[in-house]
Design a protein around this motif. Structure first.
Motif, PDB file in Angstrom:
ATOM      1  N   LYS A 135      12.482  -2.389  10.074  1.00  0.00           N
ATOM      2  CA  LYS A 135      11.384  -3.117   9.441  1.00  0.00           C
ATOM      3  C   LYS A 135      11.633  -3.369   7.954  1.00  0.00           C
ATOM      4  CE  LYS A 135       7.613  -1.655  12.498  1.00  0.00           C
ATOM      5  NZ  LYS A 135       6.239  -1.091  12.540  1.00  0.00           N
ATOM      6  N   GLY A 136      12.785  -2.934   7.469  1.00  0.00           N
ATOM      7  CA  GLY A 136      13.091  -3.123   6.055  1.00  0.00           C
ATOM      8  C   GLY A 136      12.349  -2.184   5.127  1.00  0.00           C
ATOM      9  N   VAL A 137      11.861  -1.044   5.661  1.00  0.00           N
ATOM     10  CA  VAL A 137      11.122  -0.063   4.856  1.00  0.00           C
ATOM     11  C   VAL A 137      12.089   1.001   4.350  1.00  0.00           C
ATOM     12  CG1 VAL A 137       9.285   1.659   4.858  1.00  0.00           C
ATOM     13  CG2 VAL A 137       9.017  -0.463   6.166  1.00  0.00           C
ATOM     14  N   TYR A 164      -6.669  11.359   1.544  1.00  0.00           N
ATOM     15  CA  TYR A 164      -6.593  10.618   0.289  1.00  0.00           C
ATOM     16  C   TYR A 164      -5.357   9.722   0.270  1.00  0.00           C
ATOM     17  CZ  TYR A 164      -5.920   9.471  -4.588  1.00  0.00           C
ATOM     18  OH  TYR A 164      -5.699   8.787  -5.757  1.00  0.00           O
ATOM     19  N   VAL A 165      -4.207  10.266   0.674  1.00  0.00           N
ATOM     20  CA  VAL A 165      -2.968   9.476   0.658  1.00  0.00           C
ATOM     21  C   VAL A 165      -3.099   8.260   1.576  1.00  0.00           C
ATOM     22  CG1 VAL A 165      -0.499   9.486   1.177  1.00  0.00           C
ATOM     23  CG2 VAL A 165      -1.546  11.466   0.059  1.00  0.00           C
ATOM     24  N   TYR A 166      -3.626   8.476   2.755  1.00  0.00           N
ATOM     25  CA  TYR A 166      -3.787   7.360   3.696  1.00  0.00           C
ATOM     26  C   TYR A 166      -4.718   6.289   3.114  1.00  0.00           C
ATOM     27  CZ  TYR A 166      -5.069   4.721   7.859  1.00  0.00           C
ATOM     28  OH  TYR A 166      -5.317   3.703   8.766  1.00  0.00           O
ATOM     29  N   LYS A 167      -5.786   6.720   2.501  1.00  0.00           N
ATOM     30  CA  LYS A 167      -6.733   5.772   1.908  1.00  0.00           C
ATOM     31  C   LYS A 167      -6.063   4.951   0.804  1.00  0.00           C
ATOM     32  CE  LYS A 167     -11.232   5.607  -0.372  1.00  0.00           C
ATOM     33  NZ  LYS A 167     -12.321   6.426  -0.945  1.00  0.00           N
ATOM     34  N   GLN A 168      -5.235   5.601  -0.009  1.00  0.00           N
ATOM     35  CA  GLN A 168      -4.548   4.880  -1.077  1.00  0.00           C
ATOM     36  C   GLN A 168      -3.500   3.928  -0.517  1.00  0.00           C
ATOM     37  OE1 GLN A 168      -5.510   4.855  -4.332  1.00  0.00           O
ATOM     38  NE2 GLN A 168      -7.201   5.984  -3.373  1.00  0.00           N
ATOM     39  N   LEU A 169      -2.813   4.336   0.531  1.00  0.00           N
ATOM     40  CA  LEU A 169      -1.853   3.428   1.161  1.00  0.00           C
ATOM     41  C   LEU A 169      -2.548   2.166   1.654  1.00  0.00           C
ATOM     42  CD1 LEU A 169       0.359   5.985   3.118  1.00  0.00           C
ATOM     43  CD2 LEU A 169       1.028   4.616   1.125  1.00  0.00           C
ATOM     44  N   GLN A 170      -3.749   2.326   2.180  1.00  0.00           N
ATOM     45  CA  GLN A 170      -4.520   1.156   2.590  1.00  0.00           C
ATOM     46  C   GLN A 170      -4.918   0.310   1.378  1.00  0.00           C
ATOM     47  OE1 GLN A 170      -7.558   3.392   4.839  1.00  0.00           O
ATOM     48  NE2 GLN A 170      -6.980   2.167   6.618  1.00  0.00           N
ATOM     49  N   ARG A 184       3.002  -2.139  -2.026  1.00  0.00           N
ATOM     50  CA  ARG A 184       2.471  -3.197  -1.163  1.00  0.00           C
ATOM     51  C   ARG A 184       3.584  -3.798  -0.310  1.00  0.00           C
ATOM     52  NH1 ARG A 184       0.445  -6.424  -4.939  1.00  0.00           N
ATOM     53  NH2 ARG A 184      -1.378  -5.068  -5.070  1.00  0.00           N
ATOM     54  N   ASN A 185       4.730  -4.017  -0.928  1.00  0.00           N
ATOM     55  CA  ASN A 185       5.855  -4.584  -0.200  1.00  0.00           C
ATOM     56  C   ASN A 185       6.418  -3.608   0.822  1.00  0.00           C
ATOM     57  OD1 ASN A 185       5.630  -6.936  -1.697  1.00  0.00           O
ATOM     58  ND2 ASN A 185       7.158  -6.313  -3.209  1.00  0.00           N
ATOM     59  N   GLU A 186       6.495  -2.334   0.432  1.00  0.00           N
ATOM     60  CA  GLU A 186       7.104  -1.337   1.313  1.00  0.00           C
ATOM     61  C   GLU A 186       6.267  -1.065   2.562  1.00  0.00           C
ATOM     62  OE1 GLU A 186      10.123   0.147   1.334  1.00  0.00           O
ATOM     63  OE2 GLU A 186      10.500  -1.340  -0.213  1.00  0.00           O
ATOM     64  N   ILE A 187       4.966  -1.085   2.434  1.00  0.00           N
ATOM     65  CA  ILE A 187       4.125  -0.705   3.574  1.00  0.00           C
ATOM     66  C   ILE A 187       3.650  -1.911   4.391  1.00  0.00           C
ATOM     67  CG2 ILE A 187       3.325   1.370   2.391  1.00  0.00           C
ATOM     68  CD1 ILE A 187       0.660  -0.050   1.900  1.00  0.00           C
ATOM     69  N   ALA A 188       4.040  -3.105   3.987  1.00  0.00           N
ATOM     70  CA  ALA A 188       3.538  -4.315   4.649  1.00  0.00           C
ATOM     71  C   ALA A 188       3.792  -4.306   6.153  1.00  0.00           C
ATOM     72  CB  ALA A 188       4.163  -5.553   4.015  1.00  0.00           C
ATOM     73  N   ALA A 189       4.942  -3.770   6.560  1.00  0.00           N
ATOM     74  CA  ALA A 189       5.302  -3.805   7.977  1.00  0.00           C
ATOM     75  C   ALA A 189       4.949  -2.519   8.719  1.00  0.00           C
ATOM     76  CB  ALA A 189       6.805  -4.069   8.111  1.00  0.00           C
ATOM     77  N   MET A 190       4.342  -1.565   8.031  1.00  0.00           N
ATOM     78  CA  MET A 190       4.031  -0.276   8.661  1.00  0.00           C
ATOM     79  C   MET A 190       2.691  -0.322   9.389  1.00  0.00           C
ATOM     80  SD  MET A 190       5.358   2.366   5.699  1.00  0.00           S
ATOM     81  CE  MET A 190       4.935   3.842   6.652  1.00  0.00           C
ATOM     82  N   THR A 191       2.632   0.362  10.500  1.00  0.00           N
ATOM     83  CA  THR A 191       1.395   0.443  11.276  1.00  0.00           C
ATOM     84  C   THR A 191       0.485   1.524  10.695  1.00  0.00           C
ATOM     85  OG1 THR A 191       2.212   2.156  12.788  1.00  0.00           O
ATOM     86  CG2 THR A 191       2.692  -0.163  13.351  1.00  0.00           C
ATOM     87  N   PRO A 192      -0.818   1.497  11.003  1.00  0.00           N
ATOM     88  CA  PRO A 192      -1.711   2.573  10.563  1.00  0.00           C
ATOM     89  C   PRO A 192      -1.209   3.951  11.003  1.00  0.00           C
ATOM     90  CG  PRO A 192      -3.008   0.726  11.317  1.00  0.00           C
ATOM     91  CD  PRO A 192      -1.582   0.403  11.660  1.00  0.00           C
ATOM     92  N   GLN A 193      -0.664   4.055  12.204  1.00  0.00           N
ATOM     93  CA  GLN A 193      -0.137   5.329  12.691  1.00  0.00           C
ATOM     94  C   GLN A 193       1.001   5.823  11.797  1.00  0.00           C
ATOM     95  OE1 GLN A 193      -0.913   7.493  14.957  1.00  0.00           O
ATOM     96  NE2 GLN A 193       0.958   8.716  15.210  1.00  0.00           N
ATOM     97  N   GLN A 194       1.880   4.923  11.401  1.00  0.00           N
ATOM     98  CA  GLN A 194       3.005   5.311  10.544  1.00  0.00           C
ATOM     99  C   GLN A 194       2.528   5.728   9.155  1.00  0.00           C
ATOM    100  OE1 GLN A 194       5.159   1.663  11.139  1.00  0.00           O
ATOM    101  NE2 GLN A 194       6.531   2.581  12.672  1.00  0.00           N
ATOM    102  N   LEU A 195       1.521   5.037   8.642  1.00  0.00           N
ATOM    103  CA  LEU A 195       0.956   5.419   7.351  1.00  0.00           C
ATOM    104  C   LEU A 195       0.326   6.811   7.436  1.00  0.00           C
ATOM    105  CD1 LEU A 195      -0.767   2.087   6.223  1.00  0.00           C
ATOM    106  CD2 LEU A 195       1.470   2.968   5.524  1.00  0.00           C
ATOM    107  N   LYS A 196      -0.392   7.071   8.516  1.00  0.00           N
ATOM    108  CA  LYS A 196      -1.022   8.380   8.703  1.00  0.00           C
ATOM    109  C   LYS A 196       0.038   9.469   8.827  1.00  0.00           C
ATOM    110  CE  LYS A 196      -5.338   6.790  10.791  1.00  0.00           C
ATOM    111  NZ  LYS A 196      -6.175   6.753  12.030  1.00  0.00           N
ATOM    112  N   ALA A 197       1.158   9.145   9.458  1.00  0.00           N
ATOM    113  CA  ALA A 197       2.229  10.123   9.621  1.00  0.00           C
ATOM    114  C   ALA A 197       2.839  10.509   8.273  1.00  0.00           C
ATOM    115  CB  ALA A 197       3.319   9.553  10.549  1.00  0.00           C
TER     116      ALA A 197
END
Length: 205
Positions: A135-137, A164-170, A184-197
Protein backbone atom coordinates in the motif's frame (compact mmCIF):
# COMPACT_ATOMS: atom_id res chain seq x y z
CA UNK A 1 -13.48 28.47 39.24
CA UNK A 2 -13.04 26.00 36.36
CA UNK A 3 -9.70 24.38 35.58
CA UNK A 4 -9.37 26.48 32.44
CA UNK A 5 -10.09 29.70 34.33
CA UNK A 6 -7.51 28.78 36.95
CA UNK A 7 -4.83 28.34 34.33
CA UNK A 8 -5.86 31.49 32.51
CA UNK A 9 -5.59 33.38 35.79
CA UNK A 10 -2.13 31.96 36.39
CA UNK A 11 -1.01 32.88 32.89
CA UNK A 12 -2.38 36.40 33.23
CA UNK A 13 -0.60 36.86 36.56
CA UNK A 14 2.63 35.57 35.07
CA UNK A 15 2.36 38.04 32.21
CA UNK A 16 2.51 40.86 34.77
CA UNK A 17 5.52 39.44 36.58
CA UNK A 18 8.92 40.92 35.79
CA UNK A 19 12.42 40.24 37.00
CA UNK A 20 15.18 37.79 36.30
CA UNK A 21 14.43 34.08 36.26
CA UNK A 22 16.76 31.39 37.49
CA UNK A 23 19.24 30.10 34.96
CA UNK A 24 18.69 26.65 33.46
CA UNK A 25 15.59 24.86 32.29
CA UNK A 26 12.57 27.05 31.62
CA UNK A 27 10.59 24.45 33.54
CA UNK A 28 11.70 26.39 36.63
CA UNK A 29 9.70 29.47 35.62
CA UNK A 30 7.28 30.35 38.43
CA UNK A 31 4.32 30.42 36.03
CA UNK A 32 5.14 26.94 34.79
CA UNK A 33 5.61 25.47 38.24
CA UNK A 34 2.25 26.85 39.36
CA UNK A 35 0.34 25.89 36.23
CA UNK A 36 1.47 22.27 35.93
CA UNK A 37 -0.75 21.45 38.90
CA UNK A 38 -3.74 22.63 36.87
CA UNK A 39 -2.55 20.69 33.81
CA UNK A 40 -2.40 17.58 36.00
CA UNK A 41 -6.17 17.58 36.39
CA UNK A 42 -6.41 16.39 32.78
CA UNK A 43 -2.96 15.11 31.83
CA UNK A 44 -2.21 13.39 35.15
CA UNK A 45 0.45 13.90 37.78
CA UNK A 46 3.84 14.38 36.15
CA UNK A 47 2.14 14.17 32.77
CA UNK A 48 0.99 10.54 32.92
CA UNK A 49 -2.67 10.59 31.89
CA UNK A 50 -5.18 8.11 33.25
CA UNK A 51 -7.88 9.22 30.81
CA UNK A 52 -8.45 7.34 27.57
CA UNK A 53 -8.77 10.35 25.28
CA UNK A 54 -6.29 12.72 26.94
CA UNK A 55 -2.62 12.29 26.05
CA UNK A 56 0.24 11.66 28.41
CA UNK A 57 2.89 14.37 28.17
CA UNK A 58 5.62 12.75 30.27
CA UNK A 59 8.76 12.16 28.24
CA UNK A 60 7.34 13.86 25.16
CA UNK A 61 9.91 15.48 22.91
CA UNK A 62 10.40 19.15 23.71
CA UNK A 63 10.08 20.36 20.12
CA UNK A 64 6.84 18.50 19.60
CA UNK A 65 5.18 19.91 22.72
CA UNK A 66 6.22 23.42 21.75
CA UNK A 67 4.74 23.02 18.28
CA UNK A 68 1.43 21.66 19.56
CA UNK A 69 0.98 24.42 22.15
CA UNK A 70 1.74 27.05 19.52
CA UNK A 71 -0.75 25.42 17.15
CA UNK A 72 -3.40 25.60 19.87
CA UNK A 73 -2.47 29.20 20.62
CA UNK A 74 -2.83 30.17 16.95
CA UNK A 75 -6.07 28.15 16.80
CA UNK A 76 -4.75 26.14 13.89
CA UNK A 77 -5.06 22.84 15.75
CA UNK A 78 -8.78 22.50 16.17
CA UNK A 79 -10.21 19.12 17.13
CA UNK A 80 -13.76 20.05 18.08
CA UNK A 81 -13.81 18.28 21.44
CA UNK A 82 -10.78 20.08 22.86
CA UNK A 83 -10.43 23.31 20.94
CA UNK A 84 -12.29 25.59 23.37
CA UNK A 85 -10.33 24.30 26.36
CA UNK A 86 -6.87 24.23 24.78
CA UNK A 87 -7.39 27.46 22.83
CA UNK A 88 -8.31 29.20 26.05
CA UNK A 89 -5.41 27.74 28.02
CA UNK A 90 -2.80 28.56 25.42
CA UNK A 91 -4.07 32.04 24.53
CA UNK A 92 -2.14 33.86 27.24
CA UNK A 93 1.01 31.76 27.19
CA UNK A 94 4.21 33.39 26.03
CA UNK A 95 6.81 31.55 23.96
CA UNK A 96 8.96 31.33 27.09
CA UNK A 97 6.16 29.75 29.12
CA UNK A 98 5.42 27.28 26.33
CA UNK A 99 9.08 26.31 26.28
CA UNK A 100 8.91 25.90 30.06
CA UNK A 101 6.04 23.43 29.80
CA UNK A 102 7.93 21.53 27.10
CA UNK A 103 11.06 21.38 29.29
CA UNK A 104 9.04 20.23 32.30
CA UNK A 105 7.19 17.41 30.58
CA UNK A 106 10.22 16.23 28.59
CA UNK A 107 11.97 15.66 31.93
CA UNK A 108 9.17 13.58 33.48
CA UNK A 109 9.34 9.79 33.53
CA UNK A 110 6.74 8.13 31.29
CA UNK A 111 4.63 5.34 32.74
CA UNK A 112 5.22 1.83 31.40
CA UNK A 113 3.17 0.75 28.42
CA UNK A 114 0.10 -1.44 28.87
CA UNK A 115 -0.64 -4.52 26.83
CA UNK A 116 -4.37 -5.22 26.53
CA UNK A 117 -4.89 -7.03 23.20
CA UNK A 118 -1.95 -9.22 22.20
CA UNK A 119 -3.31 -10.28 18.79
CA UNK A 120 -4.08 -6.71 17.73
CA UNK A 121 -0.70 -5.55 19.08
CA UNK A 122 1.09 -8.20 17.00
CA UNK A 123 -0.63 -6.89 13.87
CA UNK A 124 0.31 -3.35 14.83
CA UNK A 125 3.92 -4.32 15.51
CA UNK A 126 4.27 -5.69 11.98
CA UNK A 127 2.98 -2.42 10.51
CA UNK A 128 5.08 -0.32 12.88
CA UNK A 129 8.28 -2.17 12.02
CA UNK A 130 7.74 -3.08 8.34
CA UNK A 131 4.99 -0.81 7.06
CA UNK A 132 2.57 -1.97 4.40
CA UNK A 133 4.72 -2.13 1.25
CA UNK A 134 1.83 -3.17 -0.99
CA UNK A 135 0.00 0.00 0.00
CA UNK A 136 3.04 2.26 -0.02
CA UNK A 137 2.92 2.75 3.78
CA UNK A 138 6.35 3.22 5.35
CA UNK A 139 7.35 1.65 8.69
CA UNK A 140 6.26 3.90 11.56
CA UNK A 141 9.64 3.41 13.22
CA UNK A 142 11.37 5.41 10.48
CA UNK A 143 10.00 8.60 12.05
CA UNK A 144 8.90 7.63 15.57
CA UNK A 145 11.92 5.53 16.55
CA UNK A 146 12.51 1.81 16.97
CA UNK A 147 10.75 1.80 20.35
CA UNK A 148 8.22 4.54 19.60
CA UNK A 149 10.34 6.90 21.68
CA UNK A 150 10.10 9.74 19.16
CA UNK A 151 12.84 11.31 17.07
CA UNK A 152 13.72 14.51 15.20
CA UNK A 153 10.53 16.35 16.08
CA UNK A 154 8.24 13.37 15.58
CA UNK A 155 6.38 12.62 18.82
CA UNK A 156 6.92 9.91 21.37
CA UNK A 157 4.10 7.37 21.05
CA UNK A 158 5.26 4.71 23.51
CA UNK A 159 2.71 4.10 26.25
CA UNK A 160 0.21 6.56 24.79
CA UNK A 161 -3.34 5.29 25.23
CA UNK A 162 -4.65 3.46 22.19
CA UNK A 163 -7.99 5.28 22.17
CA UNK A 164 -6.21 8.62 21.97
CA UNK A 165 -3.76 7.48 19.28
CA UNK A 166 -6.54 6.05 17.13
CA UNK A 167 -8.56 9.24 17.47
CA UNK A 168 -5.59 11.35 16.38
CA UNK A 169 -4.90 9.08 13.43
CA UNK A 170 -8.46 9.72 12.33
CA UNK A 171 -7.97 13.47 12.86
CA UNK A 172 -5.01 13.46 10.49
CA UNK A 173 -7.45 12.62 7.72
CA UNK A 174 -9.14 15.98 8.28
CA UNK A 175 -7.90 19.61 8.24
CA UNK A 176 -7.90 19.66 12.07
CA UNK A 177 -4.18 18.84 12.41
CA UNK A 178 -2.42 21.38 10.15
CA UNK A 179 1.07 19.91 10.54
CA UNK A 180 -0.15 16.42 9.71
CA UNK A 181 0.63 16.29 6.00
CA UNK A 182 3.13 13.45 6.39
CA UNK A 183 0.74 11.43 8.53
CA UNK A 184 -2.20 12.16 6.27
CA UNK A 185 -0.30 10.70 3.34
CA UNK A 186 0.96 7.68 5.26
CA UNK A 187 -2.39 6.57 6.64
CA UNK A 188 -4.48 7.31 3.53
CA UNK A 189 -4.49 3.67 2.45
CA UNK A 190 -4.81 2.13 5.92
CA UNK A 191 -8.03 0.56 7.14
CA UNK A 192 -9.60 1.42 10.54
CA UNK A 193 -8.51 -2.04 11.75
CA UNK A 194 -4.89 -1.33 10.80
CA UNK A 195 -5.00 2.05 12.52
CA UNK A 196 -6.39 0.43 15.67
CA UNK A 197 -3.64 -2.20 15.53
CA UNK A 198 -0.88 0.40 15.41
CA UNK A 199 -2.53 2.33 18.25
CA UNK A 200 -2.73 -0.85 20.36
CA UNK A 201 0.92 -1.65 19.68
CA UNK A 202 2.33 1.73 20.67
CA UNK A 203 0.26 1.68 23.87
CA UNK A 204 2.01 -1.57 24.78
CA UNK A 205 5.52 -0.15 24.38
Amino acid sequence: MTHMNKLLALAAAAALTTGAQAQGSKAELDAVQRAVHVCASCHGENGNSSKALIPSLAGQLREYTIRQLKDFRSQSRSETDIQAYMWGISALLSDEQIEGFADYYAAQKPAAGKSTHSKLEAEGKAIYEKGLPAKGVLPCKQCHGDNAEGAAGFPRLAGQRADYVYKQLQAFRTPLRPHGVVMRNEIAAMTPQQLKAVAAYVQSR
